[in-house]
Design an enzyme around this catalytic site. Structure first.
Site, PDB file in Angstrom:
ATOM      1  N   GLU A  92      21.307 -17.835  11.603  1.00 22.32           N
ATOM      2  CA  GLU A  92      21.057 -16.569  10.914  1.00 22.32           C
ATOM      3  C   GLU A  92      21.614 -15.390  11.725  1.00 22.32           C
ATOM      4  O   GLU A  92      22.214 -14.468  11.164  1.00 22.32           O
ATOM      5  CB  GLU A  92      19.550 -16.413  10.647  1.00 22.32           C
ATOM      6  CG  GLU A  92      19.133 -15.123   9.981  1.00 22.32           C
ATOM      7  CD  GLU A  92      19.789 -14.853   8.631  1.00 22.32           C
ATOM      8  OE1 GLU A  92      20.432 -15.749   8.070  1.00 22.32           O
ATOM      9  OE2 GLU A  92      19.672 -13.713   8.146  1.00 22.32           O
TER      10      GLU A  92
ATOM     11  N   TRP B 212      -2.837  -3.040  -1.622  1.00 24.37           N
ATOM     12  CA  TRP B 212      -2.473  -4.433  -1.841  1.00 24.37           C
ATOM     13  C   TRP B 212      -3.363  -5.210  -0.873  1.00 24.37           C
ATOM     14  O   TRP B 212      -3.204  -5.101   0.328  1.00 24.37           O
ATOM     15  CB  TRP B 212      -0.986  -4.645  -1.538  1.00 24.37           C
ATOM     16  CG  TRP B 212      -0.476  -5.973  -1.929  1.00 24.37           C
ATOM     17  CD1 TRP B 212      -0.435  -7.098  -1.157  1.00 24.37           C
ATOM     18  CD2 TRP B 212       0.064  -6.348  -3.199  1.00 24.37           C
ATOM     19  NE1 TRP B 212       0.087  -8.131  -1.872  1.00 24.37           N
ATOM     20  CE2 TRP B 212       0.415  -7.708  -3.119  1.00 24.37           C
ATOM     21  CE3 TRP B 212       0.289  -5.666  -4.396  1.00 24.37           C
ATOM     22  CZ2 TRP B 212       0.974  -8.399  -4.186  1.00 24.37           C
ATOM     23  CZ3 TRP B 212       0.848  -6.363  -5.446  1.00 24.37           C
ATOM     24  CH2 TRP B 212       1.188  -7.708  -5.342  1.00 24.37           C
TER      25      TRP B 212
ATOM     26  N   ARG C 124       6.096  -0.335  -5.636  1.00 25.60           N
ATOM     27  CA  ARG C 124       5.857  -1.153  -4.452  1.00 25.60           C
ATOM     28  C   ARG C 124       4.857  -2.270  -4.729  1.00 25.60           C
ATOM     29  O   ARG C 124       4.728  -3.186  -3.942  1.00 25.60           O
ATOM     30  CB  ARG C 124       5.343  -0.287  -3.290  1.00 25.60           C
ATOM     31  CG  ARG C 124       6.297   0.814  -2.881  1.00 25.60           C
ATOM     32  CD  ARG C 124       5.890   1.408  -1.561  1.00 25.60           C
ATOM     33  NE  ARG C 124       5.854   0.378  -0.540  1.00 25.60           N
ATOM     34  CZ  ARG C 124       6.902  -0.027   0.150  1.00 25.60           C
ATOM     35  NH1 ARG C 124       8.069   0.518  -0.053  1.00 25.60           N
ATOM     36  NH2 ARG C 124       6.784  -0.989   1.037  1.00 25.60           N
TER      37      ARG C 124
ATOM     38  N   HIS D  88      29.074 -31.535  23.266  1.00 24.61           N
ATOM     39  CA  HIS D  88      29.916 -32.398  22.437  1.00 24.61           C
ATOM     40  C   HIS D  88      31.132 -31.656  21.903  1.00 24.61           C
ATOM     41  O   HIS D  88      31.755 -32.116  20.954  1.00 24.61           O
ATOM     42  CB  HIS D  88      29.085 -32.985  21.290  1.00 24.61           C
ATOM     43  CG  HIS D  88      27.916 -33.780  21.780  1.00 24.61           C
ATOM     44  ND1 HIS D  88      28.074 -35.015  22.387  1.00 24.61           N
ATOM     45  CD2 HIS D  88      26.592 -33.508  21.815  1.00 24.61           C
ATOM     46  CE1 HIS D  88      26.880 -35.466  22.756  1.00 24.61           C
ATOM     47  NE2 HIS D  88      25.965 -34.567  22.417  1.00 24.61           N
TER      48      HIS D  88
ATOM     49  N   CYS E 243       0.814  -1.211   0.000  1.00 31.28           N
ATOM     50  CA  CYS E 243       0.000   0.000   0.000  1.00 31.28           C
ATOM     51  C   CYS E 243       0.854   1.270   0.000  1.00 31.28           C
ATOM     52  O   CYS E 243       1.942   1.312   0.553  1.00 31.28           O
ATOM     53  CB  CYS E 243      -0.880   0.006   1.233  1.00 31.28           C
ATOM     54  SG  CYS E 243      -1.890  -1.469   1.341  1.00 31.28           S
TER      55      CYS E 243
ATOM     56  N   ASN F 289      -2.734   2.196   5.708  1.00 31.77           N
ATOM     57  CA  ASN F 289      -1.792   1.097   5.500  1.00 31.77           C
ATOM     58  C   ASN F 289      -1.711   0.308   6.796  1.00 31.77           C
ATOM     59  O   ASN F 289      -1.593   0.905   7.858  1.00 31.77           O
ATOM     60  CB  ASN F 289      -0.381   1.625   5.195  1.00 31.77           C
ATOM     61  CG  ASN F 289      -0.287   2.230   3.817  1.00 31.77           C
ATOM     62  OD1 ASN F 289      -1.212   2.107   3.020  1.00 31.77           O
ATOM     63  ND2 ASN F 289       0.825   2.884   3.546  1.00 31.77           N
ATOM     64  N   GLY F 290      -1.695  -1.015   6.708  1.00 28.22           N
ATOM     65  CA  GLY F 290      -1.581  -1.835   7.911  1.00 28.22           C
ATOM     66  C   GLY F 290      -2.764  -2.772   8.039  1.00 28.22           C
ATOM     67  O   GLY F 290      -3.573  -2.903   7.110  1.00 28.22           O
TER      68      GLY F 290
ATOM     69  N   GLU G  43      28.906 -11.152   8.869  1.00 27.08           N
ATOM     70  CA  GLU G  43      29.051 -10.531   7.548  1.00 27.08           C
ATOM     71  C   GLU G  43      29.154  -9.009   7.606  1.00 27.08           C
ATOM     72  O   GLU G  43      29.785  -8.415   6.742  1.00 27.08           O
ATOM     73  CB  GLU G  43      27.976 -10.994   6.561  1.00 27.08           C
ATOM     74  CG  GLU G  43      26.575 -10.556   6.816  1.00 27.08           C
ATOM     75  CD  GLU G  43      25.598 -11.097   5.764  1.00 27.08           C
ATOM     76  OE1 GLU G  43      25.988 -11.314   4.619  1.00 27.08           O
ATOM     77  OE2 GLU G  43      24.421 -11.282   6.115  1.00 27.08           O
TER      78      GLU G  43
ATOM     79  N   LYS H 163      24.493 -12.869  10.344  1.00 25.40           N
ATOM     80  CA  LYS H 163      24.314 -11.406  10.270  1.00 25.40           C
ATOM     81  C   LYS H 163      25.498 -10.716  10.928  1.00 25.40           C
ATOM     82  O   LYS H 163      26.039  -9.761  10.399  1.00 25.40           O
ATOM     83  CB  LYS H 163      23.028 -10.958  10.979  1.00 25.40           C
ATOM     84  CG  LYS H 163      21.726 -11.221  10.270  1.00 25.40           C
ATOM     85  CD  LYS H 163      21.453 -10.406   9.047  1.00 25.40           C
ATOM     86  CE  LYS H 163      22.003 -11.033   7.806  1.00 25.40           C
ATOM     87  NZ  LYS H 163      21.272 -12.023   7.105  1.00 25.40           N
TER      88      LYS H 163
ATOM     89  N   LYS I 247      25.640  -8.467  -3.263  1.00 24.83           N
ATOM     90  CA  LYS I 247      24.231  -8.710  -2.957  1.00 24.83           C
ATOM     91  C   LYS I 247      23.739  -9.964  -3.655  1.00 24.83           C
ATOM     92  O   LYS I 247      22.997 -10.756  -3.098  1.00 24.83           O
ATOM     93  CB  LYS I 247      23.379  -7.486  -3.379  1.00 24.83           C
ATOM     94  CG  LYS I 247      21.902  -7.605  -3.037  1.00 24.83           C
ATOM     95  CD  LYS I 247      21.677  -7.649  -1.536  1.00 24.83           C
ATOM     96  CE  LYS I 247      20.244  -7.902  -1.143  1.00 24.83           C
ATOM     97  NZ  LYS I 247      20.124  -8.404   0.241  1.00 24.83           N
TER      98      LYS I 247
HETATM   99  C1  AGP Z   1      22.569 -12.731   3.477  1.00 26.31           C
HETATM  100  O1  AGP Z   1      22.721 -11.793   4.463  1.00 26.31           O
HETATM  101  C2  AGP Z   1      23.713 -12.932   2.628  1.00 26.31           C
HETATM  102  N1  AGP Z   1      24.141 -11.733   2.018  1.00 26.31           N
HETATM  103  C3  AGP Z   1      23.713 -14.166   1.717  1.00 26.31           C
HETATM  104  O2  AGP Z   1      23.883 -15.242   2.579  1.00 26.31           O
HETATM  105  C4  AGP Z   1      22.487 -14.428   0.811  1.00 26.31           C
HETATM  106  O3  AGP Z   1      21.390 -14.779   1.584  1.00 26.31           O
HETATM  107  C5  AGP Z   1      22.839 -15.566  -0.163  1.00 26.31           C
HETATM  108  O4  AGP Z   1      23.902 -15.143  -0.985  1.00 26.31           O
HETATM  109  C6  AGP Z   1      21.682 -16.018  -1.004  1.00 26.31           C
HETATM  110  O5  AGP Z   1      21.208 -15.003  -1.829  1.00 26.31           O
HETATM  111  P1  AGP Z   1      19.842 -15.137  -2.580  1.00 26.31           P
HETATM  112  O6  AGP Z   1      18.781 -15.217  -1.549  1.00 26.31           O
HETATM  113  O7  AGP Z   1      19.748 -13.935  -3.445  1.00 26.31           O
HETATM  114  O8  AGP Z   1      19.894 -16.396  -3.392  1.00 26.31           O
END
Ligand code: AGP
Length: 613
Positions: free
Chosen positions: A486, A74, A27, A509, A2, A100-101, A493, A490, A608
């Site tokens: 995860e 949406w 969007r 272990h 939205c 929105n919401g 990286e 985070k 990315k």
């Molecule tokens: C996520 O923070 C990373 N930059 C990386 O692990 C990413 O998730 C991975 O390269 C997969 O990318 P994708 O989802 O575009 O396939």
């Protein structure tokens, strides 16, 4: 997804609103509308479909005025149709609203208002808002007071804009929680309101961003900002650079921070149009999942890389538990080389934000050659992964720019949940009563995410305490074991701190040897079926001298008594806890990296989308 645009000033509001909505088209939306005050009367034009349909409507039946609001919708509650499109007009025709919401308690409010004689003209949750404003507007209560009272009834996160014939010289806008922003653009003798800056950037660079639980009273030549209890609050006018990239970043320092905060909205959009809350059904039409196919599936593989593979691990637990299909999760770069056993009863589900990750595409190719049905969960529309799939679920998060994936992690968590429910229904493994509960729980997700975001100051304090550490251990179990992976990914990286995610039960272990005072241990312990096991793990880490940061459910005194720091999580249905428990970990990694002065959005050595092997 939205979008909102509003205008008050000497110019004709209609083209300004239409242009603004055009700038929010990226969007995504399924209907559009506008309301303009013309000769003391509110004129509404709205329709399902693209903006061109709204423009055609306006061309056929023009509307002109100096104050108006517009919306792209949406669908969440009620199908995409003209009657469900915003703006929504009240019964008297004196008040009109865009929103929105999700109004979480709209069923109760609708029943209450119906009992008072209100007649509803749409299937939306939004319509309760306009009737509530009308309930309160009177000779004693002006528009502002009526809107304030109306908002006190709403549960959930919202961006709301209201105008009324009673006070044709003002727009009232409010932000509650994080269902997207509300920004006021300050012009010369004119003012703009929008959900997103690009909608109004061509008119002004002077912007005021509303915080949660603030309301703006906007007139041609003035702005007042108030807390929802009516107290005036000071506001800051920000001069936004005329650069599309920094404009996109809006009030945030980094894209990653913006994207973390966008999760209320992206999660709302994730469930939009896919959930029939009344009937308790999930719709995923692009997946091409027939009842015959659902019954034929003997095995599933989920293949992905990095963050996406962690979403796959959560998917395994959900699909196995709800739909009783055995699921293997394979890192895509391994899957393609290990000659997996695949036949026509196998579904391979690839998860990828970009839809262009080379290893994931190669794994999909391998699956295709071996005769599997190929599904994908993808964010980038039209990407290769989406094109080569037999069916797909699109993430609906909008573009993700920060290299560290955040909103494109929580969206597929909800996608795999919806997929599991749909498979469970079609395969007859999910009793109706349970299905209805699981579907109803989805309604809570955006606001729960918002509650996690509200706790950012607490997380930032912990980030200050941990910013100089060299190592960090993340522990989780069951459905939150992938959350540990995860959280650690985070941190490493973007902050370059060595971090490991571990299944908590494996500690004894080996890794327990690492724990001493210099090793912070992040223990993910929401109230899920693994809670008690996690609590004993937490005690073990503490007794070895580790600095323990626990993620625990509100009110968990037991954990508060042992941990050094607690990040509080809102009470969440356990199958959805991966969504709420990861958000503080995203914020923790973000703040540690930002405090260390690092390039959060473009960390070293990372891209990315990894389009090479
Ligand atoms: C996520 O923070 C990373 N930059 C990386 O692990 C990413 O998730 C991975 O390269 C997969 O990318 P994708 O989802 O575009 O396939």
């Amino acid at each position: 997804m939205c979008g909102i645009v509003g205008y008050i000033g000497p110019q004709d509001a209609t083209p300004i609103i239409l242009n603004g909505l055009r700038r929010l088209e990226y969007r995504g939306y399924d209907s559009a509308g506008l309301a303009v005050l013309q000769n003391h009367h509110i004129e509404v034009r709205r329709d399902a479909g693209k903006l061109s349909k709204l423009e055609a409507l306006v061309a056929d039946s023009p509307v002109h005025g100096h104050i108006g609001i517009g919306h792209t919708r949406w669908a969440t509650h009620g199908a995409p149709s003209a009657r469900n499109a915003h703006p929504h007009l009240g019964m008297t025709g004196e008040v009109v609203v865009v929103h929105n919401g999700i109004v979480e308690n709209y069923i109760e409010l609708r029943d209450e208002l119906s009992a008072e004689g209100v007649v509803f003209n749409s299937d939306t949750d939004t319509e309760v808002i306009v009737h509530l404003v009308e309930r309160y507007i009177s000779s004693e209560n002006g528009l502002v007071e009526a809107a304030r009272k109306a908002m006190s009834h709403l549960k959930g996160a919202h961006g709301i804009v209201v105008i009324s014939t009673r006070e044709p010289d003002k727009i009232v806008a409010a932000r509650i929680g994080n269902a997207g922003g509300v920004v006021i653009g300050i012009g010369e003798d004119e003012m703009f309101v929008a959900s997103d800056m690009p909608a109004i950037l061509e008119h002004t660079r002077q912007m005021v961003f509303l915080e949660s639980r603030q309301m703006a009273v906007v007139s041609r030549d003035g702005l007042g900002v108030f807390a929802l209890d009516g107290e005036p609050v000071p506001y800051e006018i920000q001069n936004v650079a005329w650069d599309p990239v920094s404009a996109e970043k809006g009030e945030y320092r980094h894209f990653m921070q913006k994207e973390i905060h966008e999760q209320v909205r992206s999660l709302t959009d994730t469930i939009a149009g896919r959930v029939d809350f009344e009937a308790g059904h999930i719709r995923l039409p692009e997946l091409n999942l027939t009842p015959e196919l659902a019954r034929k599936i003997r095995k599933m593989y989920i293949t992905a890389c990095g963050t996406a593979s962690h979403a796959g691990m959560v998917g395994k637990i959900l699909i196995e538990s709800i739909a009783r299909i055995p699921v293997e999760v394979d890192i895509a770069s391994e899957f393609r080389y290990r000659d997996p056993i695949i036949d026509e009863g196998t579904v391979v589900l690839a998860i990828s934000q970009s839809g262009e990750t080379a290893d994931t595409l190669a794994a999909m190719e391998e699956a295709r050659q071996k005769g599997a049905t190929l599904w994908s969960i993808v964010n980038v529309i039209g990407s290769q992964a989406m094109r080569i799939s037999d069916g797909y679920i699109s993430m609906q998060t909008g573009p993700e720019i920060g290299v560290a994936s955040t909103k494109a992690y929580t969206a597929p968590l909800v996608d795999v949940y919806m997929l599991a429910v749909l498979l469970g229904e079609l395969r007859g493994t999910l009793p109706e009563k349970k299905r209805r509960v699981l579907v109803a729980d989805l309604r809570l997700v955006p606001a729960l995410a918002g509650k996690c975001l509200d706790r950012e100051p607490q997380v930032e304090m912990i980030a200050r305490a941990l910013m100089n550490t060299s190592h960090c251990l993340y522990l989780g179990r069951g459905i939150n074991m992938p959350t540990a992976y995860e959280g650690a990914l985070k941190l490493k990286e973007i902050s370059y701190i060595h971090a490991e995610g571990y299944p908590a039960g494996e500690m004894k272990h080996g890794p327990i040897a690492l724990i001493d005072r210099s090793m912070p241990v992040i223990v993910i312990a929401p109230r899920d079926p693994w809670y008690e096991k996690m609590f004993s793990q937490l005690e073990q880490a503490k007794s070895r001298g580790g600095t323990v940061v626990a993620l625990a459910t509100d009110g968990d005194e037991l954990i508060a008594g042992v941990a050094d720091h607690v990040v509080w999580l809102p009470e969440t249905p356990w199958m959805l806890t991966p969504v709420t428990s990861v958000i503080p970990l995203q914020m923790l990694a973000y703040h540690i990296a930002a405090l260390r002065g690092l390039d959060v959005d473009q960390p070293r050595n990372l891209a990315k989308s990894v389009t090479v092997e």
